[in-house]
Write an enzyme that holds these catalytic residues in place. Structure first.
Site, PDB file in Angstrom:
ATOM      1  N   HIS A 299       8.836  -9.113   0.229  1.00 53.28           N
ATOM      2  CA  HIS A 299       8.448  -8.791   1.606  1.00 53.28           C
ATOM      3  C   HIS A 299       7.431  -7.656   1.534  1.00 53.28           C
ATOM      4  O   HIS A 299       7.312  -6.980   0.514  1.00 53.28           O
ATOM      5  CB  HIS A 299       9.673  -8.371   2.427  1.00 53.28           C
ATOM      6  CG  HIS A 299      10.372  -7.182   1.856  1.00 53.28           C
ATOM      7  ND1 HIS A 299      11.290  -7.289   0.847  1.00 53.28           N
ATOM      8  CD2 HIS A 299      10.244  -5.862   2.111  1.00 53.28           C
ATOM      9  CE1 HIS A 299      11.716  -6.077   0.514  1.00 53.28           C
ATOM     10  NE2 HIS A 299      11.092  -5.189   1.256  1.00 53.28           N
TER      11      HIS A 299
ATOM     12  N   HIS B 259      -2.656  -4.048  -1.459  1.00 49.04           N
ATOM     13  CA  HIS B 259      -2.626  -5.507  -1.347  1.00 49.04           C
ATOM     14  C   HIS B 259      -2.155  -6.166  -2.642  1.00 49.04           C
ATOM     15  O   HIS B 259      -2.620  -7.250  -3.009  1.00 49.04           O
ATOM     16  CB  HIS B 259      -3.987  -6.059  -0.902  1.00 49.04           C
ATOM     17  CG  HIS B 259      -4.265  -5.827   0.546  1.00 49.04           C
ATOM     18  ND1 HIS B 259      -4.550  -4.582   1.064  1.00 49.04           N
ATOM     19  CD2 HIS B 259      -4.272  -6.670   1.618  1.00 49.04           C
ATOM     20  CE1 HIS B 259      -4.733  -4.672   2.376  1.00 49.04           C
ATOM     21  NE2 HIS B 259      -4.555  -5.925   2.742  1.00 49.04           N
TER      22      HIS B 259
ATOM     23  N   HIS C   2       6.918  -6.113  -2.256  1.00 52.11           N
ATOM     24  CA  HIS C   2       7.840  -5.856  -3.355  1.00 52.11           C
ATOM     25  C   HIS C   2       9.142  -6.598  -3.130  1.00 52.11           C
ATOM     26  O   HIS C   2       9.400  -7.160  -2.071  1.00 52.11           O
ATOM     27  CB  HIS C   2       8.084  -4.348  -3.559  1.00 52.11           C
ATOM     28  CG  HIS C   2       8.933  -3.693  -2.520  1.00 52.11           C
ATOM     29  ND1 HIS C   2       9.411  -2.401  -2.642  1.00 52.11           N
ATOM     30  CD2 HIS C   2       9.401  -4.134  -1.325  1.00 52.11           C
ATOM     31  CE1 HIS C   2      10.125  -2.085  -1.585  1.00 52.11           C
ATOM     32  NE2 HIS C   2      10.147  -3.099  -0.764  1.00 52.11           N
TER      33      HIS C   2
ATOM     34  N   CYS D 187      16.436  -6.558   1.039  1.00 51.96           N
ATOM     35  CA  CYS D 187      15.306  -6.199   0.166  1.00 51.96           C
ATOM     36  C   CYS D 187      15.348  -6.948  -1.164  1.00 51.96           C
ATOM     37  O   CYS D 187      14.396  -6.905  -1.930  1.00 51.96           O
ATOM     38  CB  CYS D 187      15.275  -4.694  -0.091  1.00 51.96           C
ATOM     39  SG  CYS D 187      14.800  -3.767   1.370  1.00 51.96           S
TER      40      CYS D 187
ATOM     41  N   GLU E 246       7.889   4.386   3.585  1.00 55.24           N
ATOM     42  CA  GLU E 246       7.945   2.935   3.384  1.00 55.24           C
ATOM     43  C   GLU E 246       7.963   2.214   4.734  1.00 55.24           C
ATOM     44  O   GLU E 246       7.366   1.159   4.908  1.00 55.24           O
ATOM     45  CB  GLU E 246       9.185   2.569   2.571  1.00 55.24           C
ATOM     46  CG  GLU E 246       9.240   1.128   2.151  1.00 55.24           C
ATOM     47  CD  GLU E 246      10.441   0.850   1.287  1.00 55.24           C
ATOM     48  OE1 GLU E 246      10.285   0.831   0.048  1.00 55.24           O
ATOM     49  OE2 GLU E 246      11.545   0.686   1.824  1.00 55.24           O
TER      50      GLU E 246
ATOM     51  N   HIS F 206       5.209  -4.140   3.085  1.00 54.29           N
ATOM     52  CA  HIS F 206       5.284  -2.892   3.854  1.00 54.29           C
ATOM     53  C   HIS F 206       3.883  -2.357   4.081  1.00 54.29           C
ATOM     54  O   HIS F 206       2.997  -2.541   3.245  1.00 54.29           O
ATOM     55  CB  HIS F 206       6.063  -1.813   3.091  1.00 54.29           C
ATOM     56  CG  HIS F 206       7.518  -2.087   2.977  1.00 54.29           C
ATOM     57  ND1 HIS F 206       8.390  -2.002   4.038  1.00 54.29           N
ATOM     58  CD2 HIS F 206       8.262  -2.461   1.912  1.00 54.29           C
ATOM     59  CE1 HIS F 206       9.620  -2.288   3.625  1.00 54.29           C
ATOM     60  NE2 HIS F 206       9.570  -2.581   2.341  1.00 54.29           N
TER      61      HIS F 206
END
Ligand code: NI
Length: 141
Positions: free
Chosen positions: A39, A80, A14, A33, A128, A41
């Protein structure tokens, strides 16, 4: 009421940003972010359902039924995936852990209620990272 909890994991990417804001404004609010290319998680989701114990099965809800619901209504959409672009029901939202928790609640609440065991979604906890997580709890009523 007895609750039963199950933990799930999925991976997604995200980026936290608002299109109408400047790059500087986004970085001031979301920090790294907001980096342009996103990036990833490894999210961990705890699903807590509550109800009465079935006198025959000894279960509040069949855990494999819960697996199926989470897979069908949630992970088939988000695992994914790029949460900003790939998920129609997240479009237009900033995919913070809080926003995701609320949206995931809306995906799971009805299918769990419809599963027929009498159990209801009581709580969702979305991690997260190892340091930050959000919680949504069914209002008392
Ligand atoms: Ni992030």
């Amino acid at each position: 009421m007895i609750t039963i909890a199950k933990t799930f994991e999925f991976c997604a990417s995200h980026r936290l940003f608002r299109e109408e804001w400047s790059e500087e404004q986004n970085h001031n609010v979301y920090g790294k972010c907001a980096n342009p290319n996103g990036h990833g998680h490894n999210y961990r989701l705890e699903v807590i359902v509550g109800g009465e114990i079935d006198s025959v099965t000894g279960m509040v809800m069949d855990a494999s039924r819960l697996d199926d619901i989470v897979q069908q209504h949630l992970f088939s959409h988000v695992d994914h995936r790029d949460l900003n672009r790939d998920v129609p029901w997240l479009r237009g939202k900033v995919p913070t852990v809080e926003v995701l928790t609320e949206a995931f609640w809306d995906r799971l609440e009805q299918p769990i209620a419809d599963a027929g065991s009498g159990a209801q979604l009581q709580k969702l906890i979305l991690h997260e990272t190892s340091k930050i997580f959000a919680t949504k709890t069914r209002p008392r009523g």
